[in-house]
Design a protein around this motif. Structure first.
Motif, short mmCIF file in Angstrom:
data_model
loop_
_atom_site.label_atom_id
_atom_site.label_comp_id
_atom_site.label_asym_id
_atom_site.label_seq_id
_atom_site.Cartn_x
_atom_site.Cartn_y
_atom_site.Cartn_z
N LEU A 156 0.85 -1.18 0.00
CA LEU A 156 0.00 0.00 0.00
C LEU A 156 0.88 1.23 0.00
O LEU A 156 1.79 1.36 0.82
CB LEU A 156 -0.89 0.01 1.24
CG LEU A 156 -1.73 1.27 1.46
CD1 LEU A 156 -2.77 1.44 0.35
CD2 LEU A 156 -2.41 1.22 2.82
N LYS A 157 0.62 2.15 -0.92
CA LYS A 157 1.38 3.38 -1.02
C LYS A 157 0.45 4.58 -0.82
O LYS A 157 -0.77 4.49 -1.03
CB LYS A 157 2.06 3.51 -2.39
CG LYS A 157 3.10 2.46 -2.68
CD LYS A 157 4.42 2.79 -2.03
CE LYS A 157 5.52 1.82 -2.35
NZ LYS A 157 6.29 2.13 -3.51
N THR A 164 5.92 10.44 -1.84
CA THR A 164 5.34 9.10 -1.89
C THR A 164 5.96 8.27 -0.78
O THR A 164 7.17 8.32 -0.56
CB THR A 164 5.61 8.43 -3.25
OG1 THR A 164 5.09 9.26 -4.28
CG2 THR A 164 4.97 7.06 -3.33
N GLU A 165 5.12 7.49 -0.10
CA GLU A 165 5.64 6.64 0.97
C GLU A 165 4.91 5.30 1.00
O GLU A 165 3.77 5.20 0.56
CB GLU A 165 5.53 7.34 2.33
CG GLU A 165 4.13 7.71 2.74
CD GLU A 165 4.09 8.54 4.01
OE1 GLU A 165 4.39 7.99 5.08
OE2 GLU A 165 3.76 9.74 3.90
N THR A 166 5.57 4.31 1.54
CA THR A 166 4.96 3.00 1.75
C THR A 166 4.25 3.02 3.08
O THR A 166 4.85 3.34 4.11
CB THR A 166 6.02 1.88 1.72
OG1 THR A 166 6.67 1.90 0.45
CG2 THR A 166 5.40 0.52 1.98
N VAL A 167 2.98 2.67 3.08
CA VAL A 167 2.18 2.62 4.31
C VAL A 167 2.26 1.25 4.94
O VAL A 167 2.46 1.10 6.14
CB VAL A 167 0.71 3.00 4.01
CG1 VAL A 167 -0.15 2.87 5.27
CG2 VAL A 167 0.62 4.40 3.42
N ASP A 168 2.08 0.20 4.12
CA ASP A 168 2.08 -1.18 4.62
C ASP A 168 2.67 -2.07 3.54
O ASP A 168 2.28 -1.98 2.37
CB ASP A 168 0.66 -1.60 4.97
CG ASP A 168 0.57 -2.92 5.72
OD1 ASP A 168 1.59 -3.62 5.85
OD2 ASP A 168 -0.55 -3.27 6.17
N ASN A 169 3.60 -2.92 3.92
CA ASN A 169 4.19 -3.89 2.98
C ASN A 169 4.35 -5.25 3.64
O ASN A 169 5.24 -6.01 3.29
CB ASN A 169 5.52 -3.38 2.43
CG ASN A 169 6.57 -3.15 3.49
OD1 ASN A 169 6.30 -3.33 4.68
ND2 ASN A 169 7.77 -2.76 3.08
N THR A 170 3.49 -5.55 4.60
CA THR A 170 3.53 -6.85 5.29
C THR A 170 2.68 -7.85 4.53
O THR A 170 1.48 -7.95 4.75
CB THR A 170 3.03 -6.72 6.74
OG1 THR A 170 1.72 -6.15 6.73
CG2 THR A 170 3.95 -5.84 7.56
#
Length: 168
Positions: free
Chosen positions: A18-19, A30-36
């Motif tokens: 999720l970005k 731009t950032e990564t919110v969740d990458n699990t």
């Protein structure tokens, strides 16, 4: 949009994450919110009165609906519902107290669900399970905080249904 600038949540297919992108006078961030795991499909974004982003999204790895809230320079992530395969086709709305409300598809039961966050945590319920429903949902809250949900009905003739928790 906050102060005339755009905010976007999206699924990064290449990284299964999720970005979040936001615009300001200097350009885009731009950032990564969740990458699990494989997360971020079916995102829905709302901004609270302070301009903080709230994002609901589907966690494909765990078949659940997740919720991320921007808090200063980090994200607070919670699971809204993980009963069965839930969370696709979700829609997010914030009430006047910035409490989150969600409509979403329960593919385990071909039904539409509604959830909201209150002082005790997340509460969820089935809105409609009469047929093959909910593969597309849209949620708005009225001025009194009642939910109004439109959703796709694959078994009906017109293809669209509407539900509300407004008692009148």
């Amino acid at each position: 949009e906050s102060n005339g600038y755009a905010h976007i949540s999206y699924y990064d297919f290449s990284n299964s994450s999720l970005k979040y992108a936001s615009q300001n006078a200097s350009g885009w961030t731009t950032e990564t919110v969740d990458n699990t795991g494989r997360v971020g499909e079916y995102t829905s974004l709302a901004l609270d009165a302070s301009g903080n982003a709230h994002i609901s999204y589907y966690d494909d790895s765990n078949s659940s609906l997740k919720y991320a809230v921007q808090d200063e320079n980090s994200w607070v992530i919670e699971i809204v519902d993980s009963t069965g395969d839930v969370g696709e086709c979700n829609s997010l709305a914030l009430d006047v107290n910035n409490n989150a409300h969600f409509s979403y598809y329960d593919s385990s039961n071909d039904s539409v669900k509604y959830a909201f966050l209150n002082v005790t945590g997340f509460f969820s319920e089935i809105v409609d399970n009469m047929g093959s429903l909910g593969e597309v949902t849209s949620l708005v809250l009225d001025f009194n905080g009642y939910a109004h949900i439109s959703y796709y009905d694959a078994t009906g003739q017109n293809g669209l249904r509407y539900a509300t928790n407004n008692p009148t």
